[in-house]
Design a protein around this motif. Structure first.
Motif, PDB file in Angstrom:
ATOM      1  N   ILE A  52       0.895  -1.316  -0.326  1.00 27.20           N
ATOM      2  CA  ILE A  52      -0.144   0.190   0.032  1.00 27.20           C
ATOM      3  C   ILE A  52       0.789   1.135   0.090  1.00 27.20           C
ATOM      4  N   PHE A  53       1.987   1.035   0.867  1.00 27.08           N
ATOM      5  CA  PHE A  53       2.929   2.167   0.946  1.00 27.08           C
ATOM      6  C   PHE A  53       3.361   2.582  -0.596  1.00 27.08           C
ATOM      7  N   ALA A  54       3.908   1.479  -1.212  1.00 29.22           N
ATOM      8  CA  ALA A  54       4.505   1.703  -2.319  1.00 29.22           C
ATOM      9  C   ALA A  54       3.497   2.155  -3.515  1.00 29.22           C
ATOM     10  N   LEU A  55       2.163   1.838  -3.349  1.00 29.13           N
ATOM     11  CA  LEU A  55       1.158   2.592  -4.355  1.00 29.13           C
ATOM     12  C   LEU A  55       0.833   3.819  -3.989  1.00 29.13           C
ATOM     13  N   PHE A  56       0.836   4.143  -2.532  1.00 26.05           N
ATOM     14  CA  PHE A  56       0.519   5.572  -2.286  1.00 26.05           C
ATOM     15  C   PHE A  56       1.755   6.331  -3.099  1.00 26.05           C
ATOM     16  N   ASP A  57       3.060   5.894  -3.044  1.00 25.86           N
ATOM     17  CA  ASP A  57       4.202   6.839  -3.669  1.00 25.86           C
ATOM     18  C   ASP A  57       3.954   6.805  -5.209  1.00 25.86           C
TER      19      ASP A  57
END
Ligand code: AMP
Length: 520
Positions: free
Chosen positions: A232-237
């Motif tokens: 999820i963090f990678a997708l937020f980035d």
């Protein structure tokens, strides 16, 4: 008006804008998505002979295909029946039978679980992405079928208090109103804004699809198909201005995740579906900044009863900030909300009662369940079964759930359903299932058992009959259950006894005072 018009218009005006992505990869643009929905609608009519109003089920894990399916179904004037892919085959079979769905689209692998429990009314079980599925999109596109505001769009299966799921009838009007309310009060959407679907698209997360289609957003499904904090963090980035709906337990896991995340890229993290401890909300605010919003709703008034706005959550300077953080916010503009006494009379500020609401976002009733509809919508108000209190500034504080519903990891579990399974064991004389407060899951399921049975046998029985997430995490064997004069089991006493048992090892947040009572 048919909700599908939002997609067909977007397909005409902005065919090249990204509409759906798997991870970081765009898999459909608005032109493709609208065209696939229109062709699927053609196939549903011509190949399967479905008529407006017929039901089509979708039992699938999160996938970008959810979008073409939901919109294809609506485009054809049919009603969608999304079912949680985590349910047991028996439970999915019940939903298929009760809804009378003639066609069911399933994730690869889930077909085998459903097939033995498929009712006669089900004519076709189609694997998403399979050979037959691909041929459906070869049909000619059809026009969007006209629909009236009160026509059924989504049969939203919630768990009933008796343990049987009930189908809340969500109409085109309800879904349009809920989408507009979201975009107006929770999270304005601008073109190309992303929405991450980590919670089930069959429930909470799916309700955010429409607002993002209307405003040309892009729907991002994680490649894992679910919720992995690092992903999820990678997708937020990767996706600018991304929002995500999450149960409080998911927010907690994001806060605890050691990976880096560029919080400035996040548009809004919306939590709801279960209570959030104030300390957890504070930790989330520290980690993600002023990007959190809360919604309170239920399947019967989909995600739309009250909302605690981003500005309220971030308003540290306000003397009542902490109290507000413990509330569920204020009613949306499109609903009337009252706290009522047993006779449905509105109670004054500061008085506790059942939360009732009415307005454009409230369901039409329960599918094929007149009795439950009459009771739930009596007097024209939706009786939520939740207990709460308004403060002098109009913020609603949820005190408790009136029934004994357990919410674990954001999923609803009705104790009776679990009790019925456990009682089928010959050695079990009596059983009572309760929720035990838990820092990680919100609540965990605990079974109090009178009789002779091993934990392993009871666990095996549950595995055979109900979804894994409903299984008790702890069994407590006792000589007798607390009862009143009429022989009814007193769950309130049982919960108190459970707290006392756990105070020894200090595991009860209720006793540690971490469940903040509203200060009025
Ligand atoms: P569901 O129909 O599965 O969405 O479950 C709805 C129930 O979840 C509500 O009736 C409440 O008991 C609970 N719920 C939903 N949103 C919140 C919230 N923001 N805070 C506390 N409980 C909530």
């Amino acid at each position: 008006m048919n909700l599908a018009l939002w997609l067909s218009r977007a397909g005409m005006s902005h065919p090249d804008m990204p509409a759906a992505a798997l991870g970081t990869r765009v898999v459909a643009r608005y032109g493709d998505l609208a065209s696939r929905a229109a062709r699927l609608a053609g196939a549903l009519h011509k190949r399967f002979g479905l008529k407006p109003g017929d039901r089509v089920a979708v039992a699938a894990k999160n996938t970008p295909a959810y979008l073409e399916l939901m919109y294809g179904i609506w485009h054809a004037g049919l009603a969608a029946v999304p079912a949680n892919a985590k349910l047991h085959g028996v439970e999915l079979g019940y939903i298929l039978e009760h809804s009378g769905a003639r066609v069911c689209f399933v994730s690869d692998g889930l077909d085998a679980a459903i097939a033995p429990h498929a009712p006669r009314s089900l004519e076709r079980l189609i694997v998403i992405g399979g050979a037959q599925y691909a041929t459906l999109f070869a049909e000619d596109a059809v026009e969007v079928a006209p629909r009236a505001p009160d026509d059924l769009a989504w049969l939203f299966y919630t768990s009933g208090t008796t343990g049987r799921p009930k189908g809340a009838m969500l109409t085109h009007r309800v879904l349009a109103a809920a989408s507009q309310a979201y975009a107006m009060e929770v999270d304005p959407v601008t073109p190309s804004d992303a929405i991450l679907h980590a919670a089930p698209m069959s429930h909470g997360s799916g309700l955010y699809i429409m607002a993002h289609v209307a405003r040309l957003g892009v729907q991002v499904v994680p490649e894992s198909g679910g919720f992995e904090p690092e992903e999820i963090f990678a997708l937020f980035d990767a996706w600018p201005r991304a929002s995500m709906f999450a149960a409080p337990t998911m927010i907690k896991r994001l806060v605890a995740c050691g990976a880096d995340c560029n919080a400035a890229n996040i548009r809004t993290l919306i939590w709801g579906g279960a209570p959030m401890y104030v300390e957890d909300a504070l930790a989330a605010l520290d980690r993600f900044g002023p990007r959190l919003a809360q919604i309170y709703g239920q399947g019967e008034s989909p995600m739309t009863i009250t909302t605690l706005a981003k500005e309220d959550i971030a308003d540290r300077a306000n003397p009542r900030w902490r109290e507000r953080l413990g509330s569920a916010g204020k009613p949306y503009a499109c609903v009337e909300v009252k706290v009522a006494d047993g006779g449905d009379r509105a109670l004054p500020v500061g008085a506790t009662g059942e939360i009732l609401c009415r307005g454009e976002v409230v369901m039409l009733g329960y599918w094929r369940n007149e009795e439950a509809t009459a009771s739930s919508l009596r007097g024209g108000w939706l009786h939520t079964g939740d207990v709460g209190v308004f403060d002098a500034e109009g913020y609603l504080h949820l005190k408790d759930r009136s029934k004994d519903l357990i919410i674990s990891g954001g999923s609803n579990i009705y104790p009776r359903e679990v009790e019925e399974v456990l009682l089928t064991h010959a050695g079990v004389r009596e059983v009572s299932v309760i929720g035990r407060p838990d820092r990680e899951w919100g609540e965990v399921v605990v079974a109090y058992v009178v009789g002779d049975a091993s934990t392993a046998e009871l666990d095996a029985l549950c595995l055979e009959r109900i979804a894994r997430f409903k299984r008790p995490k702890d069994y407590v064997f006792v000589d007798a259950l607390p009862k009143n004069n009429y022989g009814k089991i007193l769950k309130t006493e049982l919960r108190a006894a459970d707290d006392r048992r756990n105070v020894a090892n200090f595991t009860s947040p209720r006793l540690r005072g971490e469940v903040d009572p509203p200060k009025l």
